[in-house]
Design an enzyme around this catalytic site. Structure first.
Site, PDB file in Angstrom:
ATOM      1  N   ASP A  64       0.880  -1.166   0.000  1.00  0.00           N
ATOM      2  CA  ASP A  64       0.000   0.000   0.000  1.00  0.00           C
ATOM      3  C   ASP A  64       0.917   1.215   0.000  1.00  0.00           C
ATOM      4  O   ASP A  64       1.513   1.564   1.024  1.00  0.00           O
ATOM      5  CB  ASP A  64      -0.909   0.006   1.240  1.00  0.00           C
ATOM      6  CG  ASP A  64      -1.799   1.245   1.269  1.00  0.00           C
ATOM      7  OD1 ASP A  64      -1.634   2.124   0.390  1.00  0.00           O
ATOM      8  OD2 ASP A  64      -2.643   1.342   2.174  1.00  0.00           O
ATOM      9  N   LYS A 126      11.937   7.401  -1.682  1.00  0.00           N
ATOM     10  CA  LYS A 126      12.639   7.510  -0.397  1.00  0.00           C
ATOM     11  C   LYS A 126      13.318   6.186  -0.036  1.00  0.00           C
ATOM     12  O   LYS A 126      14.499   6.160   0.309  1.00  0.00           O
ATOM     13  CB  LYS A 126      11.620   7.904   0.684  1.00  0.00           C
ATOM     14  CG  LYS A 126      12.144   7.789   2.101  1.00  0.00           C
ATOM     15  CD  LYS A 126      11.098   8.193   3.130  1.00  0.00           C
ATOM     16  CE  LYS A 126      11.564   7.814   4.534  1.00  0.00           C
ATOM     17  NZ  LYS A 126      10.759   8.398   5.585  1.00  0.00           N
ATOM     18  N   TYR A 159      -7.949  15.597  -8.318  1.00  0.00           N
ATOM     19  CA  TYR A 159      -6.995  14.816  -9.126  1.00  0.00           C
ATOM     20  C   TYR A 159      -5.947  15.750  -9.747  1.00  0.00           C
ATOM     21  O   TYR A 159      -4.742  15.459  -9.723  1.00  0.00           O
ATOM     22  CB  TYR A 159      -7.762  14.058 -10.194  1.00  0.00           C
ATOM     23  CG  TYR A 159      -6.923  13.177 -11.083  1.00  0.00           C
ATOM     24  CD1 TYR A 159      -6.475  11.936 -10.645  1.00  0.00           C
ATOM     25  CD2 TYR A 159      -6.581  13.570 -12.379  1.00  0.00           C
ATOM     26  CE1 TYR A 159      -5.716  11.104 -11.476  1.00  0.00           C
ATOM     27  CE2 TYR A 159      -5.833  12.757 -13.215  1.00  0.00           C
ATOM     28  CZ  TYR A 159      -5.394  11.529 -12.757  1.00  0.00           C
ATOM     29  OH  TYR A 159      -4.647  10.720 -13.585  1.00  0.00           O
ATOM     30  N   LYS A 163      -1.823  15.736  -9.392  1.00  0.00           N
ATOM     31  CA  LYS A 163      -0.914  15.573 -10.528  1.00  0.00           C
ATOM     32  C   LYS A 163       0.011  16.781 -10.683  1.00  0.00           C
ATOM     33  O   LYS A 163       1.158  16.649 -11.107  1.00  0.00           O
ATOM     34  CB  LYS A 163      -1.709  15.293 -11.805  1.00  0.00           C
ATOM     35  CG  LYS A 163      -2.419  13.938 -11.765  1.00  0.00           C
ATOM     36  CD  LYS A 163      -1.427  12.788 -11.556  1.00  0.00           C
ATOM     37  CE  LYS A 163      -2.071  11.436 -11.555  1.00  0.00           C
ATOM     38  NZ  LYS A 163      -1.107  10.329 -11.432  1.00  0.00           N
ATOM     39  N   VAL A 192      -5.946   7.538 -21.358  1.00  0.00           N
ATOM     40  CA  VAL A 192      -5.361   6.234 -21.674  1.00  0.00           C
ATOM     41  C   VAL A 192      -6.446   5.187 -21.403  1.00  0.00           C
ATOM     42  O   VAL A 192      -7.151   5.272 -20.385  1.00  0.00           O
ATOM     43  CB  VAL A 192      -4.135   5.944 -20.783  1.00  0.00           C
ATOM     44  CG1 VAL A 192      -3.431   4.670 -21.250  1.00  0.00           C
ATOM     45  CG2 VAL A 192      -3.169   7.129 -20.751  1.00  0.00           C
ATOM     46  N   THR A 194      -7.629   2.453 -19.806  1.00  0.00           N
ATOM     47  CA  THR A 194      -7.337   1.580 -18.656  1.00  0.00           C
ATOM     48  C   THR A 194      -8.610   1.480 -17.802  1.00  0.00           C
ATOM     49  O   THR A 194      -9.530   2.294 -17.947  1.00  0.00           O
ATOM     50  CB  THR A 194      -6.218   2.172 -17.767  1.00  0.00           C
ATOM     51  OG1 THR A 194      -6.747   3.327 -17.096  1.00  0.00           O
ATOM     52  CG2 THR A 194      -4.981   2.544 -18.563  1.00  0.00           C
TER      53      THR A 194
END
Ligand SMILES: NC(=O)c1ccc[n+]([C@@H]2O[C@H](COP(=O)([O-])OP(=O)(O)OC[C@H]3O[C@@H](n4cnc5c(N)ncnc54)[C@H](O)[C@@H]3O)[C@@H](O)[C@H]2O)c1
Length: 255
Positions: A64, A126, A159, A163, A192, A194
């Site tokens: 996650d 990281k 969203y 981004k 796209v 998907t």
């Protein structure tokens, strides 16, 4: 063109579906050993099995990415799988708030979108940094941002804000990691085909066949993400590669 990636080791996030799935397959076909990370372990395992059947080397790990401990453990396991990490390709993301006005979004939902889309792109970097720094290859990172990092559509503010953050995460990382010779770039695609975009846009039967706007295949974006980690793009760093069929090139000049 030889992308000079063969025998390298890549970690791909969101590799159970859509763009990440296609990218893991594309990298494996280039001879890259691929560790597929996803919160949906079954989907990642299925894709890893398909890659193995096709002659590639792949392993799947559940993560996650919005959770620091989970991401730390998954990246440590990924680094141990094939003996290091040379490339990170960060594709995991969600779009759950399309169609909602800013006054209709609760803080928990807003934070969840940022947790996956922004924290979920930073945390793997990281934890992979020691491996990337130790890589004997030209280590590189490519990230899926979106054209939503640059252009706003109606009712997509949460969203778009995530981004926009990913775009600046890319640039910040490129600057900070330049002394380590680790390049960081992102791809900013328009639509796209998907499961994520189909769900957000309500595309059901017939898919995108009858829409009046152009749509990428996941394989299109897989190629661009792969190109950006390849040494053939060695002088490109901190760059947002916009893939939008040229839409943003056009002004509203009436002609
Ligand atoms: N599809 C589009 O039109 C489009 C356009 C521009 C950018 N993008 C971006 O591309 C990326 C990939 O999206 P996609 O369209 O392939 O979506 P997708 O839903 O097909 O795949 C996303 C994957 O991320 C995984 N994921 C979600 N939350 C996770 C978490 N917390 N931890 C780990 N994995 C998690 C999902 O299980 C899924 O397998 C996303 O960042 C998305 O925002 C998509």
């Amino acid at each position: 063109m030889d992308l000079q990636l063969a025998e390298g080791i890549a970690v791909v996030t969101g590799a159970g579906s859509g763009i990440g799935r296609a990218t893991a397959k594309y990298l494996a076909a280039e001879g890259v050993k691929v560790v597929l990370l996803d919160i949906d372990l079954e989907a990642a395992e299925q894709n890893a099995r398909e890659i193995s059947t096709e002659g590639g080397q792949a392993a799947a790990i559940r993560v996650d990415l919005s959770d620091e401990n989970s991401t730390g453990e998954a990246i440590a396991e990924a680094a141990a799988t094939f003996g290091g990490i040379d490339y990170l390709v960060l594709c995991a993301g969600i779009s759950t708030l399309f169609g909602k006005g800013v006054d209709e979004i609760g803080a928990a939902a807003w934070d969840r979108e940022f947790g996956v889309n922004v924290r979920g792109q930073w945390l793997p970097v990281k934890f992979a940094l020691p491996s990337l720094r130790a890589s004997s290859r030209a280590a590189a990172i490519s990230i899926v941002a979106s054209d939503s990092a640059l252009f706003a559509a109606p009712l997509n503010t949460a969203y778009e804000a995530t981004k926009g953050a990913v775009l600046m995460l890319t640039k910040g990382l490129a600057v900070d990691l330049r002394p380590d010779n680790i390049r960081v770039n992102c791809v900013c695609p328009s639509v796209v085909d998907t499961p994520q975009s189909r769900a957000a846009l309500g595309i059901v039967e017939g898919g995108y066949a009858n829409v009046d706007y152009p749509v990428h295949s996941p394989e299109d974006i897989a190629r661009y993400l792969t190109l950006l980690i390849s040494p053939v793009t060695a002088t490109i760093n901190g760059h947002p590669l916009v893939a939008d069929f040229g839409y943003s090139a056009q002004s509203n000049f009436p002609a």
